[in-house]
Design a protein around this motif. Structure first.
Motif, short mmCIF file in Angstrom:
data_model
loop_
_atom_site.label_atom_id
_atom_site.label_comp_id
_atom_site.label_asym_id
_atom_site.label_seq_id
_atom_site.Cartn_x
_atom_site.Cartn_y
_atom_site.Cartn_z
N THR A 55 -49.86 -11.30 -4.31
CA THR A 55 -51.19 -11.88 -4.08
C THR A 55 -51.12 -13.37 -3.81
O THR A 55 -52.14 -14.05 -3.87
CB THR A 55 -52.12 -11.61 -5.28
N ASN A 58 -53.30 -14.23 1.34
CA ASN A 58 -54.00 -13.07 1.91
C ASN A 58 -53.09 -12.28 2.84
O ASN A 58 -53.08 -11.05 2.81
CB ASN A 58 -55.24 -13.53 2.68
N TYR A 61 -50.53 -10.35 0.82
CA TYR A 61 -51.22 -9.25 0.11
C TYR A 61 -51.39 -8.05 1.04
O TYR A 61 -51.04 -6.93 0.70
CB TYR A 61 -52.58 -9.74 -0.39
N ILE A 150 -59.03 -11.66 4.11
CA ILE A 150 -57.68 -11.13 3.94
C ILE A 150 -57.16 -10.61 5.28
O ILE A 150 -56.05 -10.96 5.71
CB ILE A 150 -57.65 -10.02 2.87
#
Length: 174
Positions: A55, A58, A61, A150
């Motif tokens: 994490t 973005n 992730y 994201i």
């Protein structure tokens, strides 16, 4: 004779260290937080809620999430062939911090795949990557405003934009 006995015991002990068969889908990966199956508009859906471990950005992730999904799908088909669904939906969750410094886990993005399509994939082919898999996404839903950020950040990365061009052109601008 004693050496043969020790070798035999060692071989037996090591053979017990093999891969165990998962009992439920959530046994496949620690990032899986919940699995449910339900029907919507005559379609049987298998929903898998995952929380990727990376994490720090973005882009990282979403890259980790797509890599996890690419690893999970063949395992699901191998270990749970009785699991019949028309679509497999991956719901991505992450911890978000509000302006007061409080953390809470939110579902941010949902990626849907047509099961019949992703069952055809040769996952053992090293040229089929998580970028390739994203080309088979049939629908993206943003469950939280951060989901758009994201996905936008993921697609702004030059490698991701190039390698997942179809996916990024279809969903990052929405």
């Amino acid at each position: 004779m004693r050496k043969l006995g020790i070798l035999t015991l060692t071989a037996l002990a090591l053979s017990g260290c093999g891969e165990t068969t998962p009992k439920v889908i959530s046994d496949l990966n620690p990032s899986i937080k919940n699995v449910s199956s339900y029907e919507v508009a005559g379609q049987q859906l298998l929903e898998i809620n995952i929380e990727p471990s990376t994490t720090y950005s973005n882009s990282a992730y979403f890259f980790t999430a797509s890599r996890d999904i690419n690893k999970l799908l063949p395992q699901i088909f191998k270990h749970f062939p009785e699991e019949k669904s028309d679509q497999i939906v991956f719901t991505l969750s992450t911890d978000l911090t509000d302006s007061f410094g409080n953390k809470k886990t939110f579902k941010v993005i949902q990626l849907a795949f047509n099961t019949a399509d992703v069952q055809k994939v040769n996952y053992s082919n090293p040229q089929f990557t998580s970028w390739s898999l994203l080309g088979h996404v049939t629908n993206v839903e943003f469950l939280h405003p951060e989901g758009r950020s994201i996905l936008r950040d993921y697609c702004l990365d030059e490698d991701n934009a190039k390698s997942a061009a179809l996916f990024c052109s279809s969903y990052a601008g929405t």
